[in-house]
Design a protein around this motif. Structure first.
Motif, PDB file in Angstrom:
ATOM      1  N   GLN A 157      -5.676  -4.823  18.938  1.00  0.00           N
ATOM      2  CA  GLN A 157      -5.650  -3.472  19.120  1.00  0.00           C
ATOM      3  C   GLN A 157      -5.292  -3.861  21.044  1.00  0.00           C
ATOM      4  N   ASP A 158      -5.263  -4.504  21.860  1.00  0.00           N
ATOM      5  CA  ASP A 158      -4.704  -4.965  23.376  1.00  0.00           C
ATOM      6  C   ASP A 158      -4.032  -4.861  23.395  1.00  0.00           C
ATOM      7  N   GLU A 159      -2.822  -4.602  22.913  1.00  0.00           N
ATOM      8  CA  GLU A 159      -0.926  -4.804  22.916  1.00  0.00           C
ATOM      9  C   GLU A 159      -1.220  -3.949  22.174  1.00  0.00           C
ATOM     10  N   LEU A 160      -1.131  -3.438  20.785  1.00  0.00           N
ATOM     11  CA  LEU A 160      -0.666  -2.396  19.907  1.00  0.00           C
ATOM     12  C   LEU A 160      -1.447  -1.580  19.265  1.00  0.00           C
ATOM     13  N   SER A 161      -1.296  -0.781  19.155  1.00  0.00           N
ATOM     14  CA  SER A 161      -2.101   0.643  18.912  1.00  0.00           C
ATOM     15  C   SER A 161      -0.771   1.877  17.735  1.00  0.00           C
ATOM     16  N   ILE A 162      -1.818   2.334  16.763  1.00  0.00           N
ATOM     17  CA  ILE A 162      -1.294   2.458  15.738  1.00  0.00           C
ATOM     18  C   ILE A 162      -1.057   4.431  16.136  1.00  0.00           C
ATOM     19  N   LEU A 163      -1.018   5.723  16.170  1.00  0.00           N
ATOM     20  CA  LEU A 163      -1.232   6.656  16.777  1.00  0.00           C
ATOM     21  C   LEU A 163      -1.290   7.425  15.367  1.00  0.00           C
ATOM     22  N   VAL A 164      -2.623   8.051  14.954  1.00  0.00           N
ATOM     23  CA  VAL A 164      -2.126   9.353  13.856  1.00  0.00           C
ATOM     24  C   VAL A 164      -2.516  10.827  14.984  1.00  0.00           C
ATOM     25  N   ASN A 165      -1.656  11.630  15.376  1.00  0.00           N
ATOM     26  CA  ASN A 165      -1.760  12.503  15.774  1.00  0.00           C
ATOM     27  C   ASN A 165      -2.477  12.171  17.001  1.00  0.00           C
ATOM     28  N   GLY A 166      -1.731  11.710  17.916  1.00  0.00           N
ATOM     29  CA  GLY A 166      -2.527  10.888  18.953  1.00  0.00           C
ATOM     30  C   GLY A 166      -4.443  10.519  19.366  1.00  0.00           C
ATOM     31  N   GLU A 167      -4.494   9.830  17.693  1.00  0.00           N
ATOM     32  CA  GLU A 167      -5.721   9.213  17.320  1.00  0.00           C
ATOM     33  C   GLU A 167      -5.432   7.893  17.022  1.00  0.00           C
ATOM     34  N   ASN A 168      -5.917   6.665  18.087  1.00  0.00           N
ATOM     35  CA  ASN A 168      -5.779   5.411  17.658  1.00  0.00           C
ATOM     36  C   ASN A 168      -7.055   5.218  16.015  1.00  0.00           C
ATOM     37  N   ILE A 169      -5.998   4.982  14.798  1.00  0.00           N
ATOM     38  CA  ILE A 169      -6.575   4.617  13.506  1.00  0.00           C
ATOM     39  C   ILE A 169      -7.182   3.537  14.236  1.00  0.00           C
ATOM     40  N   ALA A 170      -7.270   2.791  15.057  1.00  0.00           N
ATOM     41  CA  ALA A 170      -7.138   1.255  14.727  1.00  0.00           C
ATOM     42  C   ALA A 170      -9.073   1.262  15.282  1.00  0.00           C
ATOM     43  N   GLU A 171      -9.429   2.478  16.244  1.00  0.00           N
ATOM     44  CA  GLU A 171     -10.675   2.935  17.077  1.00  0.00           C
ATOM     45  C   GLU A 171     -11.508   3.057  15.726  1.00  0.00           C
ATOM     46  N   LYS A 172     -11.451   4.026  14.598  1.00  0.00           N
ATOM     47  CA  LYS A 172     -11.785   5.527  13.880  1.00  0.00           C
ATOM     48  C   LYS A 172     -11.942   3.623  12.610  1.00  0.00           C
ATOM     49  N   SER A 173     -12.352   2.608  12.742  1.00  0.00           N
ATOM     50  CA  SER A 173     -12.624   1.896  11.943  1.00  0.00           C
ATOM     51  C   SER A 173     -13.513   0.686  11.924  1.00  0.00           C
ATOM     52  N   ASP A 174     -14.003   0.289  11.212  1.00  0.00           N
ATOM     53  CA  ASP A 174     -14.809  -0.637  11.741  1.00  0.00           C
ATOM     54  C   ASP A 174     -13.992  -2.140  11.302  1.00  0.00           C
TER      55      ASP A 174
END
Length: 118
Positions: free
Chosen positions: A77-94
């Motif tokens: 997550q510090d180096e890579l993020s996946i955005l869906v409609n501008g939202e980092n989806i990894a941050e929305k999941s535990d």
């Protein structure tokens, strides 16, 4: 539908179901490339029970690959993020990899083959 679920739907349908259906199409002989027809011919030598074991194996291998990919996204997550409609989806999941399973998971809700696979 949440952005996290949009991503999950893509994983379940366009990655997992696509790969599982490819296996079923090869078994059925509906893919006419030389390599696939050779595999279809080889599959025809197996019993129904043996084909079920192969299908379970294929499902497990695909699911492990998807699980490990999602875990790697979590870890990076510090180096890579996946955005869906501008939202980092990894941050929305535990834990993205955990979103796959259980009766509320992506496979049960979005996959043609549900959690059990083919």
């Amino acid at each position: 539908m949440s952005n996290l679920d949009k991503f999950g739907k893509l994983i379940a349908e366009d990655l997992r179901d696509s790969a599982l259906n490819r296996c079923l199409d090869i078994e059925a002989g509906t893919i006419k490339s030389y390599d696939c027809l050779e595999l279809t011919k080889e599959f025809s030598q197996f019993t129904e029970s043996q084909l079920q074991i192969i299908n379970r194996l294929v499902t497990k291998c695909i699911d492990t690959g998807i699980h490990d990919f999602l875990f790697a996204i979590e870890e990076a997550q510090d180096e890579l993020s996946i955005l869906v409609n501008g939202e980092n989806i990894a941050e929305k999941s535990d834990g993205l990899q955990g979103e796959l399973f259980t009766e509320d998971g992506w496979y049960e809700r979005f996959s043609e083959h549900k959690e059990t696979g083919i």
